[in-house]
Design an enzyme around this catalytic site. Structure first.
Site, PDB file in Angstrom:
ATOM      1  N   SER A 167       0.830  -1.206   0.000  1.00 21.95           N
ATOM      2  CA  SER A 167       0.000   0.000   0.000  1.00 21.95           C
ATOM      3  C   SER A 167       0.866   1.258   0.000  1.00 21.95           C
ATOM      4  CB  SER A 167      -0.915   0.010   1.229  1.00 21.95           C
ATOM      5  OG  SER A 167      -0.141   0.062   2.424  1.00 21.95           O
ATOM      6  N   GLN A 168       2.145   1.116   0.331  1.00 22.10           N
ATOM      7  CA  GLN A 168       3.025   2.281   0.334  1.00 22.10           C
ATOM      8  C   GLN A 168       3.234   2.834  -1.072  1.00 22.10           C
ATOM      9  OE1 GLN A 168       6.624   1.263   2.435  1.00 22.10           O
ATOM     10  NE2 GLN A 168       5.542   0.871   4.348  1.00 22.10           N
ATOM     11  N   SER A 194      -3.978  -3.991   2.619  1.00 24.31           N
ATOM     12  CA  SER A 194      -3.702  -2.945   3.620  1.00 24.31           C
ATOM     13  C   SER A 194      -4.539  -1.691   3.384  1.00 24.31           C
ATOM     14  CB  SER A 194      -2.209  -2.584   3.616  1.00 24.31           C
ATOM     15  OG  SER A 194      -1.417  -3.723   3.793  1.00 24.31           O
ATOM     16  N   ASP A 310       1.536  -5.809   9.379  1.00 26.47           N
ATOM     17  CA  ASP A 310       2.578  -5.568  10.373  1.00 26.47           C
ATOM     18  C   ASP A 310       2.257  -6.224  11.722  1.00 26.47           C
ATOM     19  OD1 ASP A 310       4.256  -4.251   8.679  1.00 26.47           O
ATOM     20  OD2 ASP A 310       3.714  -2.231   9.352  1.00 26.47           O
ATOM     21  N   ARG A 385      10.698  -5.954  13.724  1.00 31.06           N
ATOM     22  CA  ARG A 385       9.489  -6.641  14.190  1.00 31.06           C
ATOM     23  C   ARG A 385       9.757  -8.100  14.586  1.00 31.06           C
ATOM     24  NH1 ARG A 385       6.063  -2.734  13.974  1.00 31.06           N
ATOM     25  NH2 ARG A 385       5.942  -1.325  12.182  1.00 31.06           N
ATOM     26  N   LYS A 410      14.641   1.043  14.604  1.00 33.74           N
ATOM     27  CA  LYS A 410      13.940   1.388  13.373  1.00 33.74           C
ATOM     28  C   LYS A 410      12.553   1.953  13.652  1.00 33.74           C
ATOM     29  CE  LYS A 410      12.391  -0.666   8.996  1.00 33.74           C
ATOM     30  NZ  LYS A 410      13.049   0.260   8.062  1.00 33.74           N
TER      31      LYS A 410
END
Length: 432
Positions: A167-168, A194, A310, A385, A410
């Protein structure tokens, strides 16, 4: 070299107040909006996540002509002629800046870490080239580094892009739309992955005075001016997810996260609904959310994480720790993140005897051989993550070691320190 950290949790009770940093997702969007608004929009509560700090440094740094030399690809370049922008491992910055620099009055080389050079960007570059952008690949076709010329000569106002990719890419295009001479009509092909992140982008643009129309699968934004306003960045719901995981694996939990609201723009706020399946109650009061845990049988067997990828590592690790053989869908984008998160999960879950079995686009946990070792070393794959999703396992494993403790910078630099506030004990193993 990168220091390891060893953590443990003497008590299975987790109580405390944790002040989370601003949302990296919101902050990165707000910073680009601020830059494109030419000073009309101000950003408050800027995240201290490394990615956001880096992006702020690039966008807020005044352009200075200089004859200082830089080395790129073995060639000596002069910043007076060509600016080299290295975003390291920051994937969001790579996507957003690829679009942003097509509007600027300069030519740049946009590069990053070795892993960043392996993460595809061709879909976004193709779309920008259709619009009229002058972008070329410096090494491998479809991947950074990129050479980007500014002052886009827009050839069309309508393009299409697949919805099942990051989606970025879509957000990067929407953010520059108000500044494009012809505006933008963006057609999304197929299902949109997303979706909450795209909705977040549009909502934040609207806060800055930018109107849009979303009809069927086409998002339209006309060329228009930003209004003078301030955007306040809410604390990070992605970071909050690790505290939900800690609550879920504790015998008793009472955790307060100030600043979080029930009407968040962040798609990862759905963690409240997901973790309700594990007995975690979210009570919004006192200017934040209180997490408490009650013993509850887990009934839900299928988790569709398409709108919140995420959260995947967090939810999968919690299920594995509890021996809950759930099925997961919507994980298509995980293989092109900071690492191949599917492979990373499979490798690390195997250390507690759990298998993540892939069948097409469906993933199932097999906990039949689950075991709890006395000590385990988890690899992090340069992925923040991975470290934070596996950290709650210290509640059930006496001693857990993570390589590269600093990887959390990050998105959540204070993570290891915050763990100590609810009873975790951490010590650096030292340089390796």
């Amino acid at each position: 070299m990168k220091p390891n950290i060893i953590i443990s949790k003497p008590s299975c009770v987790s109580k405390g107040t944790i002040q989370l940093t601003g949302s990296k997702s919101e902050c990165n969007r707000a910073l680009v909006i601020e830059a494109l608004s030419k000073g009309k929009v101000k950003v408050d509560n800027v995240s201290d996540a490394a990615d956001a700090v880096l992006l702020a440094g690039i966008l807020r740094k005044p352009k200075v002509e200089s004859s200082k030399s830089e080395v790129f690809n073995g060639l000596e370049l002069t910043t007076q002629d060509l600016r080299v922008v290295n975003i390291g491992p920051a994937g969001t910055a790579m996507r957003f800046l690829t679009a942003y620099f097509t509007l600027q009055d300069e030519e740049v080389i946009l590069t990053g870490s070795e892993r960043m050079k392996q993460r595809p960007i061709g879909v976004l570059v193709d779309a920008l080239q259709v619009l009229g952008a002058d972008i070329s690949y410096e090494e491998n076709e479809g991947f950074p580094p990129l050479k980007i010329a500014g002052n886009i000569q827009q050839k069309t106002g309508r393009i299409s892009i697949k919805g099942n990719i990051s989606s970025q890419y879509i957000t990067a295009l929407l953010l520059i739309a108000p500044n494009l001479p012809l505006g933008l009509e963006l057609e999304i092909e197929g299902d949109l992955t997303s979706r909450p992140y795209v909705e977040m982008t549009l909502a934040m643009l609207q806060q800055a005075g930018i109107q849009h129309n979303w009809a069927d699968n086409v998002i339209s934004i006309a060329k228009q001016d930003f209004k003078e306003t301030s955007i306040w960045v809410e604390p990070d719901w992605s970071a909050a997810s690790y505290w939900y995981a800690i609550a879920a694996l504790s015998d008793e939990a009472d955790i307060f996260l100030p600043g979080l609201t029930s009407y968040s723009l962040q798609g990862d706020s759905v963690i409240t609904e997901i973790m309700a399946n594990f007995g975690i109650t979210s009570q919004f009061k006192d200017g934040g959310v209180h997490l408490t845990r009650e013993p509850k049988p887990i009934v839900r067997k299928i988790f569709d994480l398409k709108s919140c990828p995420d959260l995947a590592q967090t939810v999968i690790v919690v299920c594995a720790a509890l021996g809950h053989e759930a099925t997961f869908t919507g994980l298509e984008t995980l293989k092109i993140k900071e690492t191949d998160r599917i492979a990373a999960l499979q490798n690390e879950l195997a250390k507690i005897g759990v298998k993540l079995i892939e069948k097409g686009q469906v993933y199932k946990l097999d906990c039949s051989e689950k075991q709890i070792p006395q000590r385990v070393l988890f690899n992090t794959y340069e992925d923040h993550r991975m470290a934070m999703a596996f950290a709650p396992l210290a509640i059930i494993i006496p001693e857990v070691e993570f390589e590269d403790a600093n990887v959390v910078e990050k998105s959540y630099p204070a993570f290891w320190t915050d763990l100590e506030k609810v009873g975790f004990v951490g010590k650096m193993k030292g340089e390796r």
